[in-house]
Design a protein around this motif. Structure first.
Motif, mmCIF file in Angstrom:
data_model
loop_
_atom_site.group_PDB
_atom_site.id
_atom_site.type_symbol
_atom_site.label_atom_id
_atom_site.label_comp_id
_atom_site.label_asym_id
_atom_site.label_seq_id
_atom_site.Cartn_x
_atom_site.Cartn_y
_atom_site.Cartn_z
ATOM 1 N N UNK A 279 -67.463 34.872 96.002
ATOM 2 C CA UNK A 279 -67.774 35.577 94.909
ATOM 3 C C UNK A 279 -66.981 35.312 93.478
ATOM 4 N N UNK A 280 -67.762 35.312 92.513
ATOM 5 C CA UNK A 280 -67.254 34.654 91.139
ATOM 6 C C UNK A 280 -66.135 35.367 90.820
ATOM 7 N N UNK A 281 -64.965 35.101 90.172
ATOM 8 C CA UNK A 281 -63.833 35.872 89.557
ATOM 9 C C UNK A 281 -64.335 36.746 88.348
ATOM 10 N N UNK A 282 -65.353 36.298 87.569
ATOM 11 C CA UNK A 282 -65.623 37.042 86.491
ATOM 12 C C UNK A 282 -66.342 38.521 86.752
ATOM 13 N N UNK A 283 -66.913 38.547 87.942
ATOM 14 C CA UNK A 283 -67.211 40.010 88.501
ATOM 15 C C UNK A 283 -66.174 41.058 88.955
ATOM 16 N N UNK A 284 -64.939 40.638 88.830
ATOM 17 C CA UNK A 284 -63.909 41.350 89.566
ATOM 18 C C UNK A 284 -62.825 41.608 88.524
#
Length: 204
Positions: free
Chosen positions: A28-33
């Motif tokens: 999962x991409x870091x930008x979402x968290x």
């Protein structure tokens, strides 16, 4: 967005991936968290401060302190240290999910990744133990789909990844294809004629 000679092309917004001839790794991409990353940072800071606070307790201990006072300070310092270490460790457990399929070894590894990109394997599953992979669509248009793994002998499915529906749908198809091919090779080697692996697409 498509797959060509083991290379995924196009823009992948919610997951990042690496495809090889032997399998696939998706995270999962870091930008979402960003909120979870901030929470992890706060937990680490709080844990570090509690450990440092346990040391400072000895600085406020009077030179002529009695045995009872020394014992109480020791217990309090130990409590601060233990609590701080637990909080810090919890803050490094990771909040992003990663899925790694190794067709050569015949394993599917589910990992949690923290803000430093350090991984902690939560579960390693033999491909022969996987009964099905299924995709659960989001309840609303703005939500994320969820990819689940159902393992033989386990009552509930395991959440492997979350992301955009179209992206996880593509991954779901490729994972099923790789696993089915791997099972076919195993069955041919063992002289078996059928397998139990299944795929699915569900609505939330």
């Amino acid at each position: 967005m498509g797959r060509l000679e083991n290379i995924y092309e196009g823009e992948w917004r919610t997951v990042s991936l690496t495809a090889t001839a032997l399998g696939l790794t998706v995270r999962e991409r870091f930008e979402r968290f960003k909120v979870e990353a901030m929470s992890e940072l706060v937990l680490r800071l709080a844990g570090g401060l509690m450990v440092a606070g346990s040391t400072l307790l000895w600085l406020v201990l009077p030179l002529g302190a009695g045995t009872d006072q020394i014992v109480s300070h020791s217990l309090l310092a130990t409590l601060f240290t233990a609590t701080g270490l637990i909080v810090y460790a919890y803050g490094t457990r990771g909040f992003r999910r990663q899925l790694s399929l190794d067709a050569k070894r015949g394993t599917l590894a589910l990992t949690k990744i923290n803000m430093n990109d350090q991984g902690r394997v939560v579960r390693s599953i033999r491909l022969g133990e996987i009964e099905s992979l299924f995709l659960r669509r989001p309840a609303g248009r703005a939500g994320f789909a969820s990819l689940y793994v159902r393992v033989a002998g386990q009552e509930g499915p395991i959440l492997a990844l979350t992301g955009a529906t179209e992206e996880l749908k593509q991954l779901h198809e490729d994972l099923c294809e790789i696993i089915q091919t791997s099972e076919k090779d195993i069955r041919q080697g063992e002289g078996q004629t059928r397998g139990r692996f299944a795929r699915g697409l569900l609505s939330a």
